[in-house]
Enzyme design. Structure first.
Site, PDB file in Angstrom:
ATOM      1  N   HIS A 128       0.798  -1.228   0.000  1.00  6.10           N
ATOM      2  CA  HIS A 128       0.000   0.000   0.000  1.00  6.10           C
ATOM      3  C   HIS A 128       0.832   1.281   0.000  1.00  6.10           C
ATOM      4  O   HIS A 128       0.274   2.372   0.148  1.00  6.10           O
ATOM      5  CB  HIS A 128      -0.935   0.012   1.214  1.00  6.10           C
ATOM      6  CG  HIS A 128      -2.006  -1.025   1.156  1.00  6.10           C
ATOM      7  ND1 HIS A 128      -3.014  -1.015   0.218  1.00  6.10           N
ATOM      8  CD2 HIS A 128      -2.242  -2.114   1.932  1.00  6.10           C
ATOM      9  CE1 HIS A 128      -3.825  -2.040   0.403  1.00  6.10           C
ATOM     10  NE2 HIS A 128      -3.376  -2.740   1.430  1.00  6.10           N
TER      11      HIS A 128
ATOM     12  N   GLN B 292      -1.257 -13.690   5.278  1.00  5.45           N
ATOM     13  CA  GLN B 292      -2.308 -12.789   5.727  1.00  5.45           C
ATOM     14  C   GLN B 292      -3.676 -13.354   5.339  1.00  5.45           C
ATOM     15  O   GLN B 292      -3.946 -13.628   4.168  1.00  5.45           O
ATOM     16  CB  GLN B 292      -2.117 -11.401   5.127  1.00  5.45           C
ATOM     17  CG  GLN B 292      -3.018 -10.348   5.765  1.00  5.45           C
ATOM     18  CD  GLN B 292      -2.460  -8.943   5.612  1.00  5.45           C
ATOM     19  OE1 GLN B 292      -1.258  -8.732   5.606  1.00  5.45           O
ATOM     20  NE2 GLN B 292      -3.357  -7.971   5.480  1.00  5.45           N
TER      21      GLN B 292
END
Length: 244
Positions: free
Chosen positions: A42, A143
């Site tokens: 990100h 994740q």
């Protein structure tokens, strides 16, 4: 099933790093954080910038993970060649994806290409045998941030080479059609993933917005906490300054 642990206290506290500055790594390491995670998913990090950040982490003796932007072999190999301490792999939704990622981190029986010239191999000083030994076993934390990932979590955590699971509650909420990371369905799924990970003897991680949440998630079985980011820490410090 192998059990992988990290050489730090039972409760490990780190933060995401979203700003490309080696000085931030030095400050976080000097403050005593157990680890930090470069957020290449990100935030704008290219290979050259990650290279500098790894050097900064080594200068202060702080383990530096990277949240990679994708599962591609070249992305994984680049991070490992630079000497990163471990991978946080987003959007692992199936046991097949977990196995593929682990294979891309392993030389023996895997898919990772070898060169003796990168940092992880001592720039050629280690020789092939020692370099391969140094490069094997890099922690891979998957994740879990979707319904599918939750459903497959028990199989994913059992994959040899998966060091642990990390719950991404924001995207998990979106997969439930929600916009609240503390919604009951999200929290219930989080508890389930953390519990099965703890029972597997592996690292149970979660992202938190505030250090005050640690006790709550420790009770759920979490041991590896990514609290906010360098940006949120800076913003809180600035707001506290103005509030004073």
């Amino acid at each position: 099933m192998s059990t992988v642990t990290l050489d730090s206290p039972a409760c490990q506290i780190g933060t995401f790093v979203k700003t490309g500055s080696p000085q931030i790594i030095e400050i976080l390491g000097g403050a005593g954080l157990h680890f930090a995670v470069i957020d290449a998913e990100h935030a704008p990090f290219d290979r050259a910038l990650v290279d500098i950040m790894v050097m900064a982490a080594r200068s202060v003796g702080m383990p530096l993970f990277i949240r990679i932007p994708d599962h591609q072999p070249a992305t994984i190999q680049s991070a490992l060649d630079l000497g990163i301490s471990g991978l946080l792999v987003p959007h692992v939704d199936s046991v097949e994806q977990a196995r593929a990622v682990v294979a891309r981190t392993r030389f023996i029986g895997g898919e990772r290409g070898f060169s003796s010239s990168p940092r992880f191999a001592g720039y050629g000083a280690l020789g092939m045998r020692k370099a391969v030994e140094a490069g094997e076993g890099i922690p891979v934390i998957c994740q879990i941030e979707s319904r599918a990932g939750c459903d497959a979590a028990r199989e994913i955590v059992a994959v040899d080479g998966v060091a642990g699971l990390f719950v991404g509650r924001a995207d998990l909420a979106l997969s439930f059609g929600l916009t609240d990371a503390r919604a009951p369905d999200v929290m219930s799924a989080t508890v389930d993933v953390l519990d099965l990970t703890r029972k597997a003897g592996k690292i149970a991680g979660v992202a938190l917005g505030d250090i005050k949440e640690i006790d709550e998630f420790t009770a759920m079985g979490a041991t590896w906490f990514v609290v906010g980011s360098d940006q949120s820490l800076l913003r809180k410090g600035a707001l506290a300054l103005m509030g004073a």
